[in-house]
Design an enzyme around this catalytic site. Structure first.
Site, PDB file in Angstrom:
ATOM      1  N   ASN A 122       0.690  -1.071   0.092  1.00 56.93           N
ATOM      2  CA  ASN A 122       0.038  -0.061   0.124  1.00 56.93           C
ATOM      3  C   ASN A 122       0.762   1.131  -0.015  1.00 56.93           C
ATOM      4  O   ASN A 122       1.937   1.449   0.587  1.00 56.93           O
ATOM      5  CB  ASN A 122      -1.177   0.063   1.070  1.00 56.93           C
ATOM      6  CG  ASN A 122      -0.286  -0.079   2.537  1.00 56.93           C
ATOM      7  OD1 ASN A 122       0.596  -0.694   2.694  1.00 56.93           O
ATOM      8  ND2 ASN A 122      -0.994   0.431   3.694  1.00 56.93           N
ATOM      9  N   ILE A 123       0.434   2.302  -0.845  1.00 53.01           N
ATOM     10  CA  ILE A 123       1.196   3.518  -1.141  1.00 53.01           C
ATOM     11  C   ILE A 123       0.052   4.589  -0.635  1.00 53.01           C
ATOM     12  O   ILE A 123      -1.017   4.923  -1.380  1.00 53.01           O
ATOM     13  CB  ILE A 123       1.654   3.603  -2.502  1.00 53.01           C
ATOM     14  CG1 ILE A 123       2.612   2.524  -2.713  1.00 53.01           C
ATOM     15  CG2 ILE A 123       2.121   4.968  -2.528  1.00 53.01           C
ATOM     16  CD1 ILE A 123       2.877   2.406  -4.080  1.00 53.01           C
ATOM     17  N   GLU A 124       0.360   5.038   0.630  1.00 56.09           N
ATOM     18  CA  GLU A 124      -0.791   6.245   1.094  1.00 56.09           C
ATOM     19  C   GLU A 124      -0.318   7.563   0.327  1.00 56.09           C
ATOM     20  O   GLU A 124       0.771   7.666  -0.245  1.00 56.09           O
ATOM     21  CB  GLU A 124      -0.686   6.308   2.535  1.00 56.09           C
ATOM     22  CG  GLU A 124      -1.341   4.680   2.946  1.00 56.09           C
ATOM     23  CD  GLU A 124      -1.576   5.007   4.447  1.00 56.09           C
ATOM     24  OE1 GLU A 124      -1.073   5.688   5.311  1.00 56.09           O
ATOM     25  OE2 GLU A 124      -2.122   3.884   4.704  1.00 56.09           O
TER      26      GLU A 124
ATOM     27  N   CYS B  16      -4.135   0.692  -2.267  1.00 57.40           N
ATOM     28  CA  CYS B  16      -3.909  -0.421  -1.517  1.00 57.40           C
ATOM     29  C   CYS B  16      -3.023  -1.464  -2.160  1.00 57.40           C
ATOM     30  O   CYS B  16      -2.699  -1.343  -3.536  1.00 57.40           O
ATOM     31  CB  CYS B  16      -5.416  -1.307  -1.604  1.00 57.40           C
ATOM     32  SG  CYS B  16      -6.779  -0.378  -0.429  1.00 57.40           S
TER      33      CYS B  16
ATOM     34  N   GLU C  77      -3.266  -4.741  -3.024  1.00 62.62           N
ATOM     35  CA  GLU C  77      -3.697  -5.494  -3.998  1.00 62.62           C
ATOM     36  C   GLU C  77      -3.597  -4.565  -5.540  1.00 62.62           C
ATOM     37  O   GLU C  77      -3.395  -5.359  -6.409  1.00 62.62           O
ATOM     38  CB  GLU C  77      -5.148  -6.098  -3.681  1.00 62.62           C
ATOM     39  CG  GLU C  77      -5.007  -7.029  -2.226  1.00 62.62           C
ATOM     40  CD  GLU C  77      -5.403  -5.908  -1.317  1.00 62.62           C
ATOM     41  OE1 GLU C  77      -4.839  -4.893  -1.048  1.00 62.62           O
ATOM     42  OE2 GLU C  77      -6.214  -6.483  -0.216  1.00 62.62           O
TER      43      GLU C  77
ATOM     44  N   CYS D  71     -10.026  -4.933   0.365  1.00 60.52           N
ATOM     45  CA  CYS D  71     -11.136  -3.861   0.503  1.00 60.52           C
ATOM     46  C   CYS D  71     -12.270  -4.333  -0.794  1.00 60.52           C
ATOM     47  O   CYS D  71     -11.860  -5.039  -1.767  1.00 60.52           O
ATOM     48  CB  CYS D  71     -10.795  -2.690   0.157  1.00 60.52           C
ATOM     49  SG  CYS D  71     -10.057  -1.987  -0.893  1.00 60.52           S
TER      50      CYS D  71
ATOM     51  N   CYS E 108     -10.464  -3.362  -3.948  1.00 64.32           N
ATOM     52  CA  CYS E 108      -9.707  -4.332  -4.356  1.00 64.32           C
ATOM     53  C   CYS E 108     -10.237  -5.638  -5.036  1.00 64.32           C
ATOM     54  O   CYS E 108      -9.781  -6.194  -5.938  1.00 64.32           O
ATOM     55  CB  CYS E 108      -8.654  -4.658  -3.487  1.00 64.32           C
ATOM     56  SG  CYS E 108      -7.611  -3.173  -3.206  1.00 64.32           S
TER      57      CYS E 108
HETATM   58  N1  THU Z   1      -5.297  -1.621   2.726  1.00 64.73           N
HETATM   59  C1  THU Z   1      -4.682  -2.371   1.700  1.00 64.73           C
HETATM   60  O1  THU Z   1      -3.635  -2.220   1.197  1.00 64.73           O
HETATM   61  N2  THU Z   1      -5.462  -3.432   1.242  1.00 64.73           N
HETATM   62  C2  THU Z   1      -6.604  -3.685   1.886  1.00 64.73           C
HETATM   63  O2  THU Z   1      -7.227  -4.620   1.252  1.00 64.73           O
HETATM   64  C3  THU Z   1      -7.151  -3.175   2.815  1.00 64.73           C
HETATM   65  C4  THU Z   1      -6.549  -1.735   3.322  1.00 64.73           C
HETATM   66  C5  THU Z   1      -4.418  -0.630   3.198  1.00 64.73           C
HETATM   67  C6  THU Z   1      -4.987   1.036   2.847  1.00 64.73           C
HETATM   68  C7  THU Z   1      -4.580   1.922   3.633  1.00 64.73           C
HETATM   69  O3  THU Z   1      -3.237   2.394   3.146  1.00 64.73           O
HETATM   70  C8  THU Z   1      -4.255   1.033   4.991  1.00 64.73           C
HETATM   71  O4  THU Z   1      -4.370  -0.201   4.564  1.00 64.73           O
HETATM   72  C9  THU Z   1      -5.312   1.341   5.876  1.00 64.73           C
HETATM   73  O5  THU Z   1      -6.677   1.299   5.620  1.00 64.73           O
END
Ligand code: THU
Length: 145
Positions: free
Chosen positions: A52-54, A63, A65, A98, A101
């Site tokens: 994940n890259i915020e 996310c 995935e 999620c 994804c």
């Molecule tokens: N996140 C994912 O990378 N994959 C998911 O399926 C659920 C959530 C990440 C998104 C965000 O950066 C962090 O988890 C918290 O929600």
């Protein structure tokens, strides 16, 4: 959630989860501090990972995935997805994909006509489900054909 009977999906659960955990170490998650890694296994044995890259504009965050699917598709992959592993978080509950994804994974899976097994981990427990169970009646390329 109902599990699936064990089948030969051409990928090893432990190896794929380890790849996902390794990818999670590359996560950029300074806001949630919730690092996630994803690993995609393909019919030809290739494994493609993502993390994940915020973003400071929180809603733009990607996310793990979705990053993995983008990486695979930019390499030309259009199907052949047999297994997905997702791992990370705070080590408690399994991290399940999620909704967005699930849809992104479904596009790649539908292109090759597969229904990948999805392994989700947080702590020691692994949740296993087919993508079609996580996203029943999926909208996809066939719907538009
Ligand atoms: N996140 C994912 O990378 N994959 C998911 O399926 C659920 C959530 C990440 C998104 C965000 O950066 C962090 O988890 C918290 O929600």
């Amino acid at each position: 959630m109902a599990g699936c009977p064990a089948v030969n999906v051409g990928a090893d659960q432990q190896e794929l989860l380890d790849a996902a955990r390794g990818a999670a170490r590359q996560a950029y998650a300074p806001y949630s501090k919730f690092a996630v890694g994803a690993a995609l296994a393909f019919e030809d044995g290739t494994v493609v990972t993502g993390a994940n890259i915020e973003n400071a504009s929180y809603g733009l965050s990607l996310c793990a995935e979705t990053v993995a699917v983008a990486a695979a598709m930019k390499d030309g992959r259009r199907g052949g997805l047999v297994a997905v592993a997702v791992a990370g978080g705070d080590g408690a509950a399994p991290v399940t994909p999620c909704g967005r994804c699930r849809q992104v994974l479904s596009e790649l899976a539908q292109l090759g006509g597969t229904d990948p097994v999805v392994w989700c981990a947080g702590g020691p427990d692994v949740l296993e489900a087919r993508l079609s169970a996580l996203l029943p009646h999926a909208f996809g390329p066939e719907t538009l054909a």
